[in-house]
Scaffold this motif. Structure first.
Motif, PDB file in Angstrom:
ATOM      1  N   PRO A   1      45.399  38.453  19.163  1.00  0.00           N
ATOM      2  CA  PRO A   1      44.588  37.395  18.534  1.00  0.00           C
ATOM      3  C   PRO A   1      43.157  37.332  19.027  1.00  0.00           C
ATOM      4  CG  PRO A   1      46.732  36.574  19.266  1.00  0.00           C
ATOM      5  CD  PRO A   1      46.554  37.925  19.875  1.00  0.00           C
ATOM      6  N   ALA A   2      42.867  37.925  20.177  1.00  0.00           N
ATOM      7  CA  ALA A   2      41.508  37.844  20.716  1.00  0.00           C
ATOM      8  C   ALA A   2      40.528  38.716  19.946  1.00  0.00           C
ATOM      9  CB  ALA A   2      41.512  38.234  22.195  1.00  0.00           C
ATOM     10  N   SER A   3      41.001  39.754  19.289  1.00  0.00           N
ATOM     11  CA  SER A   3      40.127  40.653  18.540  1.00  0.00           C
ATOM     12  C   SER A   3      40.184  40.301  17.060  1.00  0.00           C
ATOM     13  CB  SER A   3      40.538  42.111  18.750  1.00  0.00           C
ATOM     14  OG  SER A   3      41.874  42.311  18.315  1.00  0.00           O
ATOM     15  N   SER A   4      39.145  40.680  16.352  1.00  0.00           N
ATOM     16  CA  SER A   4      39.047  40.399  14.920  1.00  0.00           C
ATOM     17  C   SER A   4      38.116  41.405  14.271  1.00  0.00           C
ATOM     18  CB  SER A   4      38.555  38.967  14.671  1.00  0.00           C
ATOM     19  OG  SER A   4      37.242  38.815  15.171  1.00  0.00           O
ATOM     20  N   PHE A   5      38.166  41.445  12.965  1.00  0.00           N
ATOM     21  CA  PHE A   5      37.256  42.293  12.194  1.00  0.00           C
ATOM     22  C   PHE A   5      37.042  41.647  10.839  1.00  0.00           C
ATOM     23  CE2 PHE A   5      41.554  43.787  11.614  1.00  0.00           C
ATOM     24  CZ  PHE A   5      41.670  44.001  10.248  1.00  0.00           C
ATOM     25  N   CYS A   6      35.982  42.057  10.174  1.00  0.00           N
ATOM     26  CA  CYS A   6      35.542  41.458   8.917  1.00  0.00           C
ATOM     27  C   CYS A   6      35.810  42.440   7.779  1.00  0.00           C
ATOM     28  CB  CYS A   6      34.058  41.107   8.992  1.00  0.00           C
ATOM     29  SG  CYS A   6      33.410  40.275   7.540  1.00  0.00           S
ATOM     30  N   VAL A   7      36.341  41.947   6.673  1.00  0.00           N
ATOM     31  CA  VAL A   7      36.626  42.753   5.488  1.00  0.00           C
ATOM     32  C   VAL A   7      35.902  42.123   4.307  1.00  0.00           C
ATOM     33  CG1 VAL A   7      38.396  43.646   3.927  1.00  0.00           C
ATOM     34  CG2 VAL A   7      38.864  43.464   6.377  1.00  0.00           C
ATOM     35  N   ALA A   8      35.130  42.928   3.580  1.00  0.00           N
ATOM     36  CA  ALA A   8      34.378  42.463   2.411  1.00  0.00           C
ATOM     37  C   ALA A   8      34.758  43.301   1.200  1.00  0.00           C
ATOM     38  CB  ALA A   8      32.870  42.555   2.656  1.00  0.00           C
ATOM     39  N   ASN A   9      34.824  42.653   0.064  1.00  0.00           N
ATOM     40  CA  ASN A   9      35.202  43.299  -1.190  1.00  0.00           C
ATOM     41  C   ASN A   9      34.262  42.810  -2.281  1.00  0.00           C
ATOM     42  OD1 ASN A   9      36.559  44.695  -3.213  1.00  0.00           O
ATOM     43  ND2 ASN A   9      38.107  43.089  -3.476  1.00  0.00           N
ATOM     44  N   THR A  10      33.786  43.725  -3.126  1.00  0.00           N
ATOM     45  CA  THR A  10      32.849  43.337  -4.181  1.00  0.00           C
ATOM     46  C   THR A  10      32.941  44.301  -5.350  1.00  0.00           C
ATOM     47  OG1 THR A  10      30.544  42.736  -4.653  1.00  0.00           O
ATOM     48  CG2 THR A  10      30.925  44.701  -3.323  1.00  0.00           C
ATOM     49  N   HIS A  11      32.361  43.877  -6.460  1.00  0.00           N
ATOM     50  CA  HIS A  11      32.208  44.694  -7.661  1.00  0.00           C
ATOM     51  C   HIS A  11      30.821  44.413  -8.208  1.00  0.00           C
ATOM     52  CE1 HIS A  11      33.906  46.075 -11.822  1.00  0.00           C
ATOM     53  NE2 HIS A  11      32.981  46.881 -11.344  1.00  0.00           N
TER      54      HIS A  11
END
Length: 624
Positions: free
Chosen positions: A347-357
């Motif tokens: 839980p201490a680590s994280s990452f960002c995910v982005a999605n677009t068109h």
């Protein structure tokens, strides 16, 4: 008209030639009158109103008759015509039909498919007998052999249609015998292999039983909205209609998602009603959780980020709308979606995910860059950690831009100098785009609140308050200083006095002035970002170096879909490593195909692949 009347009869002297009286007519209401009427033909008029049948069509003017009588009434009376004629009068003119015995034969019913083989077998036996006995001449033999070619061609077309109707693994299609299906189906699914990424320089062999990070897979897939498919049906004329129906496509799409078994799905062109009623329940049954953002306006599709709830937890998410009311540049309904995920095991680590068109229009690169700037600004904000560092980023979507385009170079290099750049050249979708309008500086309005570095700017009123606070502090400090220091400062020339300006200019060299001016000009025509993104695909097939293709329809075949990520090692000299080595390591990817492979399966979509895009799949490792 009497059947024995000779229509080629030449009248004697003093009689009227029938061919001279067939004059053009003009439709006036329900009666027909000739354009030219001769009043010097009393013999013809007396003959016309006589009880005897006229030997020709009586074109005449009613006003020349000695008593009021309509020509149409005369023709409708049937006195001058036999029972084999039907009188038809319309505003387009008057015509006399052919005799009943001269009409076309009735329409013959086409024989059914069950009756045709019997007839063909009978004809084939007859022709074989004649051919063997030598009764066929060359002309008949030629007709016979051409008939054989037509039959063979028809059989091939029927076989091709049967192959398209065969539903492989789809139970909704008409069921046929397995042997017949195997003999008819020749189009195989695309052969895509899993390719391992080259080892990274920072790889170290972990001790047994010790995990070096969190491994996860990401899929980016444009599943082709059904509404968009029907609105742009001209792009899919090469496809069989049955493979384009949503009832056929949905099981294939779900089967493909289940086969790849990715931890994160970034889907584009997800139709809202299909997502609510069918896709989301099916994905939840597979162990996923969904976040969805519909396009603004009247568009029915949107973007979705789906993650496996047994391995990942959602920290935050934010939908991004590119539409800005009153802005002539940002007047399109495209959207994006940014989420922050954390591994359940760490839980201490994280990452960002982005999605677009992004926007499709190949000739509006200015709109695409502005939309991308809004998305990157939100990704930069969401990936910022409390300690000031940044978390890794995975950027997926359909960017409607090719790998050799300026927009793609902006994503992978972090900067773009757009001076003298044509708007139609930004995406690289067209080799020779129409129009020569160039990008302007600045690309987007300052009211958008995004700087040229694709970051959110501070509000003006806060900045003004800060400036006023600094000025007040400087005034208090000056008032507390000794009077002697104040007198010495007053004796010194002011910074904006002519003497001070001349002194500052005299200290600068010509090279300093030129470099400073050039830097200001270049900075004015440049945009940049600091996310340090790299593509998970090389966009070239090995070993022949052909172009990879992610989308294909009747008009084009190219790469427009990407999975970009923040690597754990610098990409180039201008790249920077995230603090603590919290980048992502690419472990592998699902290979793509080229143009020749897509031609063998009749392009996209087909009976095995139910979208005009191919899914992209990559596996990463988040170091702990």
């Amino acid at each position: 008209m009497d059947r024995n009347t000779n229509i080629n009869h030449v009248p004697a002297h003093g009689q009227v030639d029938p061919s001279m009286l067939r004059l053009p007519v003009t439709a006036l209401g329900s009666s027909l009158f000739p354009r030219i009427a001769s009043s010097s033909s009393p013999h013809f008029i007396r003959h016309l109103v006589s009880p005897a049948a006229p030997p020709f069509y009586p074109w005449y003017t009613a006003t020349t008759l000695p008593f009021p009588m309509s020509p149409v009434r005369f023709l409708y009376s049937g006195r001058g015509f036999g029972p084999n004629f039907r009188q038809i009068c319309s505003t387009n003119g008057l015509r006399m039909e052919r005799r009943e015995r001269e009409r076309e034969p009735p329409f013959k019913r086409r024989k059914s498919s069950e009756e045709r083989p019997k007839l063909e077998n009978t004809k084939e036996k007859t022709h074989n007998y004649k051919k063997d006995s030598g009764l066929l001449d060359k002309s008949q033999a030629g007709r016979y052999f051409s008939r054989e070619k037509d039959v063979d061609r028809t059989k091939k077309v029927q076989q091709a249609n049967m192959e398209e109707e065969v539903a492989g693994s789809n139970p909704r299609m008409t069921s046929i015998d397995d042997n017949q299906a195997q003999s008819n189906v020749h189009v195989k699914p695309l052969h895509r292999l899993w390719e391992l990424a080259p080892p990274c320089r920072s790889d170290t062999t972990p001790p047994p039983g010790v995990s070096v990070g969190f491994d996860f897979t990401v899929m980016s897939y444009n599943i082709l909205s059904q509404d968009l498919l029907e609105d742009n049906a001209y792009l899919y004329r090469h496809c069989h209609p049955k493979v384009l129906s949503w009832e056929y496509r949905l099981p294939n799409l779900l089967q493909e998602i289940q086969h790849h078994n990715a931890d994160i799905l970034c889907l584009q062109e997800v139709q809202e009603d299909h997502f609510v009623m069918q896709l989301r329940p099916a994905l939840v049954a597979l162990g996923y959780k969904c976040v969805y953002k519909k396009r603004t306006g009247y568009k029915s599709d949107g973007c979705a980020v789906v993650y496996r709830k047994s391995r990942l937890s959602l920290l935050s998410f934010n939908p991004v709308e590119f539409y800005r009311r009153g802005d002539t540049l940002l007047d399109r309904d495209n959207v994006g979606l940014v989420v922050q995920l954390s591994p359940i095991s760490d839980p201490a680590s994280s990452f960002c995910v982005a999605n677009t068109h992004l926007l499709y229009n190949p000739r509006r690169g200015d709109i695409k860059l502005a939309q991308l700037a809004i998305l990157l600004a939100e990704v930069n904000r969401m990936s910022r950690l409390p300690d000031g560092s940044s978390s890794p980023v995975v950027l997926c979507g359909d960017f409607n831009s090719t790998p050799h385009s300026p927009l793609y170079r902006f994503l992978t290099t972090g900067h773009l100098d757009y001076k003298f750049l044509s708007i139609g050249m930004v995406s690289g979708q067209e080799e020779n785009p129409g129009g020569h309008r160039r990008l302007q500086s600045p690309l987007w309005s300052e009211s958008l609140g995004i700087s040229s570095s694709c970051q959110y700017q501070e509000k003006n009123h806060e900045g003004n308050e800060d400036k006023t606070k600094v000025k007040n502090q400087e005034k208090c400090a000056q008032s507390s200083k000794p009077q002697e220091e104040t007198q010495q400062k007053t004796e010194e020339p002011a910074s904006n006095s002519p003497t001070a300006v001349e002194g500052a200019i005299s200290e600068l060299t010509v090279e300093d002035l030129v470099s400073k001016t050039t830097e200001d000009i270049l900075h004015r025509w440049r945009i940049e970002h600091h996310l340090n993104l790299q593509s998970s695909y090389s966009h070239k097939l090995s070993p022949d170096g052909r172009d990879e293709i992610t989308t294909c329809h009747s008009r084009t075949a190219m790469t427009v879909d990407y999975i970009l990520y923040t690597p754990d090692s610098p990409v180039g000299p201008s790249s920077s490593l995230l603090p603590g080595g919290r980048g992502l390591q690419l472990l592998g990817k699902l290979s793509l195909v080229g143009h020749s492979e897509l031609e063998q399966v009749n392009g996209l979509p087909n009976q095995h692949h139910s979208s005009d895009h191919l899914p992209l799949l990559a596996r990463f490792r988040l170091r702990q």
